[in-house]
Design an enzyme around this catalytic site. Structure first.
Site, PDB file in Angstrom:
ATOM      1  N   GLU A 108       1.417  -0.473  -5.180  1.00  0.00           N
ATOM      2  CA  GLU A 108       0.408   0.580  -5.340  1.00  0.00           C
ATOM      3  C   GLU A 108       1.108   1.929  -5.376  1.00  0.00           C
ATOM      4  OE1 GLU A 108      -3.403   3.004  -3.666  1.00  0.00           O
ATOM      5  OE2 GLU A 108      -1.782   2.431  -2.350  1.00  0.00           O
ATOM      6  N   ASP A 155       0.827  -1.212   0.000  1.00  0.00           N
ATOM      7  CA  ASP A 155       0.000   0.000   0.000  1.00  0.00           C
ATOM      8  C   ASP A 155       0.856   1.255   0.000  1.00  0.00           C
ATOM      9  OD1 ASP A 155      -2.785   1.122   0.658  1.00  0.00           O
ATOM     10  OD2 ASP A 155      -1.607   1.954   2.302  1.00  0.00           O
TER      11      ASP A 155
HETATM   12  C1  GLC Z   1      -4.296   3.195  -0.398  1.00  0.00           C
HETATM   13  C2  GLC Z   1      -5.584   2.419  -0.242  1.00  0.00           C
HETATM   14  C3  GLC Z   1      -6.631   3.301   0.349  1.00  0.00           C
HETATM   15  C4  GLC Z   1      -6.152   3.848   1.668  1.00  0.00           C
HETATM   16  C5  GLC Z   1      -4.782   4.531   1.519  1.00  0.00           C
HETATM   17  C6  GLC Z   1      -4.142   4.809   2.843  1.00  0.00           C
HETATM   18  O1  GLC Z   1      -4.419   4.209  -1.329  1.00  0.00           O
HETATM   19  O2  GLC Z   1      -5.982   1.900  -1.473  1.00  0.00           O
HETATM   20  O3  GLC Z   1      -7.834   2.610   0.517  1.00  0.00           O
HETATM   21  O4  GLC Z   1      -7.069   4.753   2.164  1.00  0.00           O
HETATM   22  O5  GLC Z   1      -3.873   3.714   0.831  1.00  0.00           O
HETATM   23  O6  GLC Z   1      -3.739   3.610   3.437  1.00  0.00           O
END
Ligand code: GLC
Length: 530
Positions: free
Chosen positions: A243, A201
């Site tokens: 991500e 993440d």
């Molecule tokens: C990522 C996740 C999201 C979350 C953020 C903070 O973007 O996809 O859902 O709010 O990280 O952890």
């Protein structure tokens, strides 16, 4: 399960454990519920499940605010339940990955509690503190609807702390070697339990440095490479999925020389698929794919139409964003931060042709496709719910009360109305060979049985028609010519001489002879193996 490049020819499926299936009658989905539904996922043809966070959490960011990295929130079950799920999934040749939230913890995490209450605590330096909120001012704010600053004053600590997301999610201090080590321990713990990797993440934000926008810093890449080396050494065949909501040239370094991430989400192609469908032209898609650098052979993009977040419009220009909002978020409630909180089916007017066409693009572009739970049946959303909860509602299993999701009062009401469970549900679609579910099931199976789709090669074919996206996917001696008519009318394309030949149309397995021109029905697609 030995092929170490398994993720290149797979189909992924993201699900919210809370919203998938309740097994114990408390109104919330749980791990046993997911295990019960593995047969369904196997029928669909899914190879890898990504579970949204199941760690203990005050749920200020739906579990992305972790209060304990080493256990499962009792609402979802136990570590033993997770082991059972992993084993049952593996028996079906389905892998399982989980979220690894490196960047921040919940403010309820004992590290943060210790840090804020005592300047001399060894945990103080686990977070990023400052006497002023005027540091790192070049870093943008991500949750623009709620946060005014990346610094929040903490009364107890007598200092400001740094956070890139909600102020209830303090950022960890990666400059501290102890933090870096803690996160290796976290990774080890879950990999030892048998999971197949992580969706990592929010990785662009791990380190901060004055004078930069605090994203994608070299020290961040250095750390992630160490994490990869650690995985390769101890857990070969397990993956890291990145991500990084960034432009293709900024995501490219996350693949390193094939020694950082195995996979990375391709964020910018996603909104351009919606742009293409609305404009009935493919030029924006072509531009971003041409702007996408090649990646090492052992790496793979991960493509998606929707996920658990808002449909992010971070990777478009300001003008394009306004246009997307105008076209796809006509009501103010539909907007969230720099995005749109709606699901696939409602975004595409619940038009079966458009939903299939969007999936045809998803499944034939370079990258491993990931499906967001419920979108395979065209589930609806509820924009009245808080934050992104409107796209995290109970899975619509059947038309019985509570959508077959639970016998109790559900944590949130399942979707009602046209796209609600009475009309759109798994049971109905399994029984109907003409359903969206069966169309997607076939797409999944075709995608997986042809190596050409798993490769990274893609050539745009010029046919003189801006409304039809035509491209060639080639790999390992296989050649696929793909046609997607984005137009709402019949379109004709000219076939370049070298492709005037006989091939096989994959959906019908019929032979097709491509002459000098081809006519396509509105919103139709054709996958031809040459
Ligand atoms: C990522 C996740 C999201 C979350 C953020 C903070 O973007 O996809 O859902 O709010 O990280 O952890």
């Amino acid at each position: 399960m030995t092929d170490n490049l398994w993720y290149k020819n797979s189909v992924f499926y993201e699900l919210s454990v809370r919203a998938f299936k309740d097994s114990n009658g408390d109104g919330r989905g749980d791990l046993r519920g997911v295990t019960e539904k593995l047969d369904y996922l196997q029928t669909l043809g899914v190879d890898c499940i990504w579970l949204m966070p199941i760690y203990p959490s005050p749920l200020r960011d739906d579990g992305y605010d972790i209060a304990d990295y080493y256990s499962v929130d009792p609402a979802y079950g136990s570590l033993d339940d997770l082991k059972v799920l992993i084993e049952a999934a593996h028996q079906r040749n389905i892998r399982l990955i989980m979220d690894l939230v490196l960047n921040h913890t919940s403010d309820a995490h004992p590290w943060f509690q210790a840090a804020r209450s005592d300047k001399n605590s060894p945990y103080r330096d686990y977070y990023v503190w400052s006497d002023t909120d005027q540091k790192y001012t070049d870093a943008r704010i991500i949750f623009v609807d709620t946060e005014r600053s990346n610094w929040t004053w903490d009364e107890q600590a007598g200092q400001f702390f740094w956070h890139r997301f909600y102020s209830t999610q303090p950022d960890l201090n990666f400059a501290n070697p102890k933090v870096r080590e803690e996160m290796f321990n976290v990774a080890r713990f879950w990999l030892d339990l048998g999971i197949d990797g992580f969706r990592a993440d929010a990785v662009p934000y791990l380190f901060e440095r004055e004078g930069t926008n605090c994203e994608n810093l070299p020290e961040t890449h250095e750390y992630l490479k160490q994490l990869r080396a650690f995985m390769d050494e101890h857990y070969p065949g397990r993956i890291l999925l990145c991500e990084a909501n960034q432009w293709p040239e900024d995501v490219r370094p996350y693949f390193g020389d094939g020694d950082e991430f195995h996979m990375g989400f391709h964020f910018p192609i996603m909104p351009r698929i919606y742009m293409a469908l609305k404009k009935q032209r493919y030029e924006d898609m072509e531009k971003i794919m041409r702007r996408t650098p090649s990646i090492p052979e052992n790496c793979q993009w991960c493509t998606f139409l929707r996920n658990h977040d808002e449909l992010t419009l971070e990777m478009v220009t300001e003008e394009e964003r306004q246009w997307m909002w105008k076209e796809y978020a006509p009501e103010p409630r539909m907007k969230l931060n720099l995005g749109i909180r709606r699901r696939l089916a409602p975004l595409l007017d619940n038009d079966r042709r458009k939903i299939e066409l969007a999936n045809s693009l998803l499944f034939t572009l370079p990258g491993t496709p990931i499906i967001y739970y419920g979108d395979e049946i065209g589930m609806g959303d509820n924009i009245e719910l808080f934050d992104r909860n409107g796209v995290r509602t109970p899975m619509q299993w059947d038309d019985s009360p509570n959508a077959g999701f639970t016998d109790a009062t559900p944590f949130t009401e399942p979707i009602q109305g046209k796209l609600g469970y009475q009309n759109i549900n798994v049971a109905g679609q399994l029984n109907d060979p003409e359903s969206l579910f069966h169309a997607l099931k076939q797409m999944i199976s075709l995608r997986k049985s042809h190596a050409a789709f798993g490769g990274s090669d893609m050539q745009w074919i010029q046919t003189g028609n801006p409304h039809v996206a035509v491209y060639l996917r080639e790999y390992d001696g296989e050649r696929m010519l793909i046609f997607n008519n984005l137009g709402d009318s019949v379109q004709q394309v000219n076939i370049p001489t070298e492709y005037r030949q006989t091939g096989t149309e994959l959906f019908s397995s019929r032979s097709i002879t491509l002459g000098d021109a081809l006519e396509l029905e509105p919103y139709s697609y054709l996958w031809v193996q040459l």
